[in-house]
Design an enzyme around this catalytic site. Sequence first.
Site, mmCIF file in Angstrom:
data_model
loop_
_atom_site.group_PDB
_atom_site.id
_atom_site.type_symbol
_atom_site.label_atom_id
_atom_site.label_comp_id
_atom_site.label_asym_id
_atom_site.label_seq_id
_atom_site.Cartn_x
_atom_site.Cartn_y
_atom_site.Cartn_z
ATOM 1 N N ASP A 128 0.835 -1.196 0.000
ATOM 2 C CA ASP A 128 0.000 0.000 0.000
ATOM 3 C C ASP A 128 0.878 1.258 0.000
ATOM 4 O O ASP A 128 0.560 2.252 -0.646
ATOM 5 C CB ASP A 128 -0.948 -0.012 1.200
ATOM 6 C CG ASP A 128 -1.994 -1.116 1.089
ATOM 7 O OD1 ASP A 128 -2.363 -1.440 -0.068
ATOM 8 O OD2 ASP A 128 -2.429 -1.653 2.114
ATOM 9 N N SER A 179 -4.751 -7.911 9.858
ATOM 10 C CA SER A 179 -4.659 -6.616 9.202
ATOM 11 C C SER A 179 -5.797 -6.578 8.191
ATOM 12 O O SER A 179 -5.853 -7.382 7.265
ATOM 13 C CB SER A 179 -3.299 -6.484 8.512
ATOM 14 O OG SER A 179 -3.336 -5.355 7.674
HETATM 15 N N1 ARG Z 1 -2.394 -7.981 -0.309
HETATM 16 C C1 ARG Z 1 -3.445 -7.114 -0.747
HETATM 17 C C2 ARG Z 1 -2.883 -6.055 -1.665
HETATM 18 O O1 ARG Z 1 -1.741 -5.753 -1.578
HETATM 19 C C3 ARG Z 1 -4.240 -6.556 0.380
HETATM 20 C C4 ARG Z 1 -3.665 -5.440 1.151
HETATM 21 C C5 ARG Z 1 -4.560 -5.053 2.249
HETATM 22 N N2 ARG Z 1 -4.056 -4.013 3.064
HETATM 23 C C6 ARG Z 1 -4.063 -4.054 4.395
HETATM 24 N N3 ARG Z 1 -3.577 -3.026 5.003
HETATM 25 N N4 ARG Z 1 -4.479 -5.107 5.044
HETATM 26 O O2 ARG Z 1 -3.585 -5.527 -2.475
#
Ligand code: ARG
Length: 425
Positions: A128, A179
């Site tokens: 992210d 998370s």
């Molecule tokens: N692995 C997924 C992605 O990178 C989900 C990320 C979800 N973010 C979180 N902060 N849990 O798109």
Amino acid sequence: MEKSGKKGKAILAYSGGLDTSVAIPWLMDQGYDVVTMTADVGQQADNMEEINDKAIKTGAITAHMLDLREEMIEYFIWPGLKANALYEGVYPLNSAYSRPLIAKAMIRIAQQEGAVAIAHGCTGKGQDQVRIEVCANALDPTIEVLAPVRDWHMSREQEMEYAERHNVPVPTTRNSPYSLDDNLWGRSCECGVLEDPWNKPPKGAYGLTVDPIEAPDKPALVEITFDKGIPVAIDGKRMSAIDLIDALNKLAGAHGVGRIDMVENRLVGFKSREVYECPAAVTLITAHRALETITLAKEVMRTKADLERKFSELTYEGYWFSPLMEAIQAFVDKTQEVVNGTVRVQLYKGSAIVEGMKSESAIYREDLATYSEGDAFDHAASVGFIKVWGLPIKTWTETHDKGSVEFETDVKDTKLTSEAMVMAF
Ligand code: ARG
């Protein structure tokens, strides 16, 4: 400690959780005036007003609260649906769409407020952070991107202690063992016991869907109508994009549709186990893809499939705002001009199965496909066609290895001759 405001304004993406709450005094300590931005992207159970109040109480000079749901659908979710986008063939990219959206909103506010920086609460491990920073830089490279949580190296206990010292209201809700990240297009769940891929996700890892085993014994049928690749009606009833996605999340979720449990290849080099729930996304992509099978030309479908993979990778890897993405979207949009019609989907115990489809712009022709009466296909034309189609292969064999094909010799062959038949009677 520098005096607050010396460096100018920083726009902080603020959720009201511990990390971004602590980020307010921390950024102030670094000399910024903090302006928070909280976005509604369709996540569950956040009281936006409370979050705004809390931001101001914690020290923000302004707290923006934005409803980004429509923007998310129009500029991210629908383009993704038109591209049938699934990362590594399965993940509908729900979390990956929200980061360029949030980056764009932060840059917009930064420009309005004359801010020098934007700040986010991502850690240094996920993707992210990559998406937000790459996208923000793509939109306005003059604005600095800060990542306090990545930089401050505080443990959770240290954060709590820091929060107390700075009179930051600490969240009262129990911290989830996972998370989590959710929006209109789905929910992502990672970490905790899920980190061992042998572990079955516990009940608590899910939040949008029922266990398919416990789903109703009676299937639900849903008719989805598309206009230029975009869903516009359910069961003949036109509705807003937000309502349509909400309705499908509820209906498909109640039938256990949309659970995805995968190990994915992360951009940052390692593999991670993720549990997604995307009831509306899975149902819509299934229906949309089916409608394309009767409306798109063969070669368009094939080329589009290659570009769909690329679209998904670009999204996942933070290249939303890139020249290639723009070009792929232009191609996809062109293909969608004929993707009109209605698809009937059966939702049953975790599966979304297409039961029927129809389209005014279908190039599927029953009179060509039929093996019954009314066949319009020219059977005689096949003779010449096969001659020409097979010519290169035939020429190859005649030139190189005439008669050298090896046949299996020990194939079990039970022979029955007509003579033997006669003898038997
Ligand atoms: N692995 C997924 C992605 O990178 C989900 C990320 C979800 N973010 C979180 N902060 N849990 O798109």
